[in-house]
Design a protein around this motif. Structure first.
Motif, PDB file in Angstrom:
ATOM      1  N   ALA A 182      31.406  31.535  48.588  1.00 43.55           N
ATOM      2  CA  ALA A 182      30.165  31.471  49.368  1.00 43.55           C
ATOM      3  C   ALA A 182      29.861  32.780  50.098  1.00 43.55           C
ATOM      4  O   ALA A 182      28.706  33.100  50.342  1.00 43.55           O
ATOM      5  CB  ALA A 182      30.246  30.323  50.373  1.00 43.55           C
ATOM      6  N   GLU A 183      30.906  33.547  50.434  1.00 46.85           N
ATOM      7  CA  GLU A 183      30.707  34.822  51.116  1.00 46.85           C
ATOM      8  C   GLU A 183      30.492  35.977  50.146  1.00 46.85           C
ATOM      9  O   GLU A 183      30.329  37.124  50.553  1.00 46.85           O
ATOM     10  CB  GLU A 183      31.898  35.141  52.029  1.00 46.85           C
ATOM     11  CG  GLU A 183      31.960  34.280  53.279  1.00 46.85           C
ATOM     12  CD  GLU A 183      32.573  32.906  52.999  1.00 46.85           C
ATOM     13  OE1 GLU A 183      33.543  32.841  52.208  1.00 46.85           O
ATOM     14  OE2 GLU A 183      32.077  31.918  53.539  1.00 46.85           O
ATOM     15  N   GLY A 184      30.521  35.693  48.847  1.00 45.46           N
ATOM     16  CA  GLY A 184      30.325  36.729  47.846  1.00 45.46           C
ATOM     17  C   GLY A 184      31.597  37.447  47.431  1.00 45.46           C
ATOM     18  O   GLY A 184      31.555  38.414  46.686  1.00 45.46           O
ATOM     19  N   LYS A 185      32.742  36.969  47.907  1.00 43.07           N
ATOM     20  CA  LYS A 185      34.027  37.579  47.546  1.00 43.07           C
ATOM     21  C   LYS A 185      34.484  37.049  46.190  1.00 43.07           C
ATOM     22  O   LYS A 185      34.346  35.864  45.897  1.00 43.07           O
ATOM     23  CB  LYS A 185      35.083  37.259  48.602  1.00 43.07           C
ATOM     24  CG  LYS A 185      34.790  37.852  49.956  1.00 43.07           C
ATOM     25  CD  LYS A 185      35.858  37.454  50.950  1.00 43.07           C
ATOM     26  CE  LYS A 185      35.498  37.926  52.346  1.00 43.07           C
ATOM     27  NZ  LYS A 185      36.455  37.420  53.336  1.00 43.07           N
ATOM     28  N   ALA A 186      35.050  37.950  45.390  1.00 45.37           N
ATOM     29  CA  ALA A 186      35.554  37.549  44.071  1.00 45.37           C
ATOM     30  C   ALA A 186      36.730  36.584  44.231  1.00 45.37           C
ATOM     31  O   ALA A 186      37.575  36.754  45.102  1.00 45.37           O
ATOM     32  CB  ALA A 186      35.984  38.773  43.283  1.00 45.37           C
ATOM     33  N   VAL A 187      36.770  35.568  43.385  1.00 42.96           N
ATOM     34  CA  VAL A 187      37.839  34.572  43.375  1.00 42.96           C
ATOM     35  C   VAL A 187      38.697  34.847  42.149  1.00 42.96           C
ATOM     36  O   VAL A 187      38.170  35.037  41.049  1.00 42.96           O
ATOM     37  CB  VAL A 187      37.254  33.141  43.292  1.00 42.96           C
ATOM     38  CG1 VAL A 187      38.349  32.110  43.186  1.00 42.96           C
ATOM     39  CG2 VAL A 187      36.353  32.869  44.481  1.00 42.96           C
ATOM     40  N   ASP A 188      40.013  34.866  42.330  1.00 38.00           N
ATOM     41  CA  ASP A 188      40.913  35.092  41.198  1.00 38.00           C
ATOM     42  C   ASP A 188      40.906  33.860  40.302  1.00 38.00           C
ATOM     43  O   ASP A 188      41.232  32.757  40.739  1.00 38.00           O
ATOM     44  CB  ASP A 188      42.325  35.367  41.701  1.00 38.00           C
ATOM     45  CG  ASP A 188      43.295  35.657  40.558  1.00 38.00           C
ATOM     46  OD1 ASP A 188      42.842  36.078  39.475  1.00 38.00           O
ATOM     47  OD2 ASP A 188      44.506  35.466  40.761  1.00 38.00           O
ATOM     48  N   ILE A 189      40.500  34.058  39.050  1.00 38.73           N
ATOM     49  CA  ILE A 189      40.391  32.926  38.134  1.00 38.73           C
ATOM     50  C   ILE A 189      41.346  33.021  36.949  1.00 38.73           C
ATOM     51  O   ILE A 189      41.335  32.187  36.064  1.00 38.73           O
ATOM     52  CB  ILE A 189      38.946  32.785  37.594  1.00 38.73           C
ATOM     53  CG1 ILE A 189      38.505  34.064  36.910  1.00 38.73           C
ATOM     54  CG2 ILE A 189      38.005  32.372  38.698  1.00 38.73           C
ATOM     55  CD1 ILE A 189      37.216  33.940  36.149  1.00 38.73           C
ATOM     56  N   GLY A 190      42.166  34.056  36.934  1.00 38.12           N
ATOM     57  CA  GLY A 190      43.055  34.244  35.794  1.00 38.12           C
ATOM     58  C   GLY A 190      42.329  34.970  34.679  1.00 38.12           C
ATOM     59  O   GLY A 190      41.277  35.559  34.875  1.00 38.12           O
ATOM     60  N   LYS A 191      42.884  34.907  33.500  1.00 35.93           N
ATOM     61  CA  LYS A 191      42.331  35.643  32.369  1.00 35.93           C
ATOM     62  C   LYS A 191      41.321  34.799  31.597  1.00 35.93           C
ATOM     63  O   LYS A 191      41.586  33.651  31.251  1.00 35.93           O
ATOM     64  CB  LYS A 191      43.465  36.066  31.435  1.00 35.93           C
ATOM     65  CG  LYS A 191      43.001  36.933  30.309  1.00 35.93           C
ATOM     66  CD  LYS A 191      44.144  37.386  29.445  1.00 35.93           C
ATOM     67  CE  LYS A 191      43.560  38.243  28.327  1.00 35.93           C
ATOM     68  NZ  LYS A 191      44.542  38.591  27.339  1.00 35.93           N
ATOM     69  N   ALA A 192      40.162  35.381  31.325  1.00 35.64           N
ATOM     70  CA  ALA A 192      39.148  34.708  30.512  1.00 35.64           C
ATOM     71  C   ALA A 192      39.559  34.804  29.047  1.00 35.64           C
ATOM     72  O   ALA A 192      40.084  35.824  28.602  1.00 35.64           O
ATOM     73  CB  ALA A 192      37.791  35.360  30.720  1.00 35.64           C
ATOM     74  N   GLU A 193      39.304  33.726  28.290  1.00 37.07           N
ATOM     75  CA  GLU A 193      39.679  33.695  26.882  1.00 37.07           C
ATOM     76  C   GLU A 193      38.532  33.185  26.039  1.00 37.07           C
ATOM     77  O   GLU A 193      37.856  32.225  26.407  1.00 37.07           O
ATOM     78  CB  GLU A 193      40.885  32.791  26.670  1.00 37.07           C
ATOM     79  CG  GLU A 193      42.138  33.263  27.354  1.00 37.07           C
ATOM     80  CD  GLU A 193      43.312  32.324  27.143  1.00 37.07           C
ATOM     81  OE1 GLU A 193      43.105  31.185  26.679  1.00 37.07           O
ATOM     82  OE2 GLU A 193      44.433  32.737  27.445  1.00 37.07           O
TER      83      GLU A 193
END
Length: 84
Positions: free
Chosen positions: A63-74
Motif C-alpha cells: 500500500a505504501e508503494g514498497k516492493a514486496v519480495d515474491i520470489g522468482k517469477a516462472e
C-alpha cells in the motif's frame, strides 16, 4: 531501374511499420489493480504471446508503494503465455 520502381522502393523503406515489441497482459489472478487485504498464495499472469523466460519478471508493491519480495517469477511449462 525505372523511376517509378525506385520511388516505390523509397516509399516502402521509409514507411513506418507497426511492430509490437512486448507482450501485453490479457488476464490475471488476482485481477489487475485488485486491492487485497492479505497476500495471495500465488499470482498468475497471462499474456497475448509466448514469453521468453529469461526476460520475464514482475514486481508487487504494498500500500505504501514498497516492493514486496515474491520470489522468482516462472513461465509455465504447460502454457508459455503464463507467468506465475
Amino acid at each position: 531501374m525505372c523511376k517509378s520502381c525506385a520511388a516505390l522502393l523509397i516509399i516502402l523503406l521509409l514507411a513506418p511499420s507497426t511492430v509490437c515489441a512486448h507482450a501485453y497482459l490479457v488476464k490475471s489472478v488476482p485481477a489487475q489493480r485488485a486491492v487485497l487485504f492479505r497476500a495471495p498464495a500465488k499470482i498468475q499472469l497471462w499474456f497475448n504471446e509466448r514469453l521468453e523466460p529469461r526476460y520475464s519478471s514482475f514486481t508487487v508493491s504494498d500500500a505504501e508503494g514498497k516492493a514486496v519480495d515474491i520470489g522468482k517469477a516462472e513461465v509455465s511449462g504447460d502454457d508459455p503465455k503464463q507467468l506465475s
